[in-house]
Design a protein around this motif. Structure first.
Motif, PDB file in Angstrom:
ATOM      1  N   ASP A 238       0.825  -1.198   0.036  1.00  0.00           N
ATOM      2  CA  ASP A 238      -0.097  -0.077   0.089  1.00  0.00           C
ATOM      3  C   ASP A 238       0.846   1.229  -0.033  1.00  0.00           C
ATOM      4  O   ASP A 238       0.393   2.266  -0.414  1.00  0.00           O
TER       5      ASP A 238
ATOM      6  N   ARG B 180      -8.734  -2.573  -3.361  1.00  0.00           N
ATOM      7  CA  ARG B 180      -8.251  -3.411  -2.169  1.00  0.00           C
ATOM      8  C   ARG B 180      -9.394  -2.843  -1.189  1.00  0.00           C
ATOM      9  O   ARG B 180      -9.593  -3.728  -0.213  1.00  0.00           O
TER      10      ARG B 180
ATOM     11  N   GLU C  57      -5.931   0.390  -7.931  1.00  0.00           N
ATOM     12  CA  GLU C  57      -5.558  -0.696  -6.833  1.00  0.00           C
ATOM     13  C   GLU C  57      -5.905  -0.517  -5.526  1.00  0.00           C
ATOM     14  O   GLU C  57      -6.349  -1.517  -5.094  1.00  0.00           O
TER      15      GLU C  57
END
Length: 179
Positions: free
Chosen positions: A6, A28, A24
């Motif tokens: 992250d 998530r 992304e």
């Protein structure tokens, strides 16, 4: 890209505006953020989606302020908390307490029976109790994590959890969910 952390993804967004990296991060965390809002809005799916969208917009525009002192998820949930807090504050200024309570009733037409039971049980809690309970029992945060997200002291979080759990247990007993 699924293997990138992250922090790496957030850095790519902050430094070069990498849209794929932000996509992304959204992929998530959209489910936990949306679930958080569903629990706080008592199952109002449209409102939850709107608040989640606002959360990700704020995260994108402020991603440069992410320092990695906490996890990205904790940072994002703090933004979600602030979005919900701002929403409720604006809402309370616009309508009376009675109207607010009426508008927070779950919408029966879109709920499954179990979700209706969950939202009915959550409706007996004060907003801070509901917030702490759902962050712990639904999202799995520990007391320190809840304190970081909400800005409350750990002792306050513990108090809200204790009172909330007691109210939920009483509600469940009264509604046939005995041990």
């Amino acid at each position: 890209m699924a293997q990138l952390s992250d922090i790496v993804l957030a850095t790519q967004v902050a430094v070069s505006g990498n849209q794929r990296a932000f996509d992304e991060l959204v992929r998530r965390y959209q489910s936990p953020v949306r679930r958080f809002f569903l629990n706080q809005t008592m199952g109002d799916e449209q409102l939850s989606d709107d608040l989640a969208q606002d959360t990700f917009l704020k995260a994108y525009t402020h991603i440069g302020s992410f320092r990695g002192m906490a996890s990205f998820k904790t940072w994002l949930m703090r933004i979600a908390y602030n979005v919900f807090y701002d929403y409720t504050r604006r809402r309370q200024m616009a309508v009376s307490d009675w109207q607010l309570a009426e508008s927070q009733q779950p919408t029966v037409h879109s709920q499954q029976p179990m979700s209706m039971d969950l939202y009915s049980a959550l409706s007996v809690l004060k907003s801070d109790e509901r917030l702490c309970i759902t962050l712990q029992l639904v999202d799995g945060y520990d007391i320190a994590g809840i304190a970081r997200i909400t800005g409350m002291k750990e002792g306050t979080v513990k108090s809200h959890l204790s009172r909330g759990k007691e109210k939920l247990a009483n509600y469940l007993r009264k509604n046939g969910y005995d041990k």
